[in-house]
Design an enzyme around this catalytic site. Structure first.
Site, mmCIF file in Angstrom:
data_model
loop_
_atom_site.group_PDB
_atom_site.id
_atom_site.type_symbol
_atom_site.label_atom_id
_atom_site.label_comp_id
_atom_site.label_asym_id
_atom_site.label_seq_id
_atom_site.Cartn_x
_atom_site.Cartn_y
_atom_site.Cartn_z
ATOM 1 N N GLU A 209 0.836 -1.190 0.000
ATOM 2 C CA GLU A 209 0.000 0.000 0.000
ATOM 3 C C GLU A 209 0.875 1.245 0.000
ATOM 4 O OE1 GLU A 209 -2.314 -0.604 3.538
ATOM 5 O OE2 GLU A 209 -0.688 -0.040 4.886
ATOM 6 N N HIS A 248 -4.107 2.459 8.190
ATOM 7 C CA HIS A 248 -2.921 2.091 8.934
ATOM 8 C C HIS A 248 -2.061 3.312 9.229
ATOM 9 C CE1 HIS A 248 -3.263 -2.118 6.918
ATOM 10 N NE2 HIS A 248 -4.018 -2.027 7.991
#
Length: 293
Positions: A209, A248
């Site tokens: 990511e 996150h």
């Protein structure tokens, strides 16, 4: 075969007597994982889930022969728990706790240097070797033993990709969640090296990511070593706004190198096949394995 886990893995749980530890350790035991005890300062000498509870990790390891630990400890105390396990020379430690303070994780990384411990996490869903052991909080049911290794920064996408790989008739050797926080133990590159050395892993899937440089480190390693095993990647966050944390703590693109386009370009240049969409990862992996069979 699998990486990190095998049939001889004997697990301690640090923080087993809390709700999260109780719930997930019960599921791990139901899966077949050999949990041999728990650690909770002040509760040594008691039992929980029909397992002995110890005050200290070193004491628990000596008494049970444990060679792995999973940590369900709140963020403020999680680093101390990790360091205690490292100092007790537990070979494998999985830290589920998320959002551990960054400076605390710096101290953990210092403790890891030169140690005998491999740390997975913090903020990891854990490690799963289908049919062997589950050390974490991941959903199970769609996993099957097989030859695809998965290393991921995302728990939810791991579950999706596991289901796709199983549907393609391939199965998984091991899945590893390296963790979504900015500082953690085992890196994506570390996992790739372990999978490439594992004779039971035929191909690898990388789920990355935005944020950080882990995917670039993998690209550099693959470009240098040119492995024969196919590697497929999925990089998510293409539409995430710059300089805004997404989910996150480590999913934050502060520069061009940390965004999806730069990571995809680096991986493709190294010879990694990048899936264009999350729903195509299993198909792309099956096609890549077919080409080398």
């Amino acid at each position: 075969m699998a990486i990190l886990l095998d049939n001889d893995t004997r697990v301690l749980c640090q923080g087993m007597t809390g709700w999260a530890g109780t719930h997930h350790v019960t599921q791990m035991m139901e899966y077949g994982t050999k949990v041999v005890g728990g650690v909770r300062p002040g509760k040594g000498g008691r039992s929980h889930l029909n397992l002995p509870v110890f005050d200290r990790v070193a004491e628990a390891r000596d008494a049970t022969g444990a060679n792995a630990s999973i940590i369900f400890v709140p963020p403020a105390s999680a680093a101390a728990a990790m360091i205690e396990a490292i100092e007790a020379e537990v070979p494998l430690v999985v830290a589920v706790t998320e959002r551990v303070p960054v400076l605390d994780m710096v101290r953990v990384r210092e403790a890891l240097a030169g140690s005998r411990t491999r740390l997975v996490g913090a903020n990891s869903q854990g490690v799963l070797a289908p049919g062997v052991a589950k050390l974490g909080v991941m959903a199970t049911g769609s996993e099957r033993p097989g030859g695809v290794g998965i290393v991921s920064r995302s728990a939810s996408l791991t579950s999706e990709v596991v289901a796709q790989v199983t549907a393609a008739g391939l199965g998984q050797s091991t899945t590893v969640g390296v963790g979504g926080d900015p500082i953690h133990g085992l890196s994506m590159r570390d996992c790739v090296e372990l999978f490439l050395a594992d004779p039971g892993t035929d191909g690898l899937i990388l789920i990355g990511e935005i944020g950080g440089a882990q995917e670039h480190e993998v690209a550099d390693y693959v470009a240098e070593t040119r492995p024969s095993k196919p590697i497929v990647a999925l990089i998510v966050g293409a539409h995430a706004p710059a300089e805004r944390r997404m989910g996150h703590a480590g999913a934050l693109a502060l520069s061009g190198a940390a965004d999806v386009a730069a990571k995809v370009a680096a991986l493709e240049k190294a010879g990694v096949r990048v899936a264009p969409s999350a729903n195509l990862v299993g198909r792309v992996m099956a096609e890549a394995l077919a080409r080398v069979s």
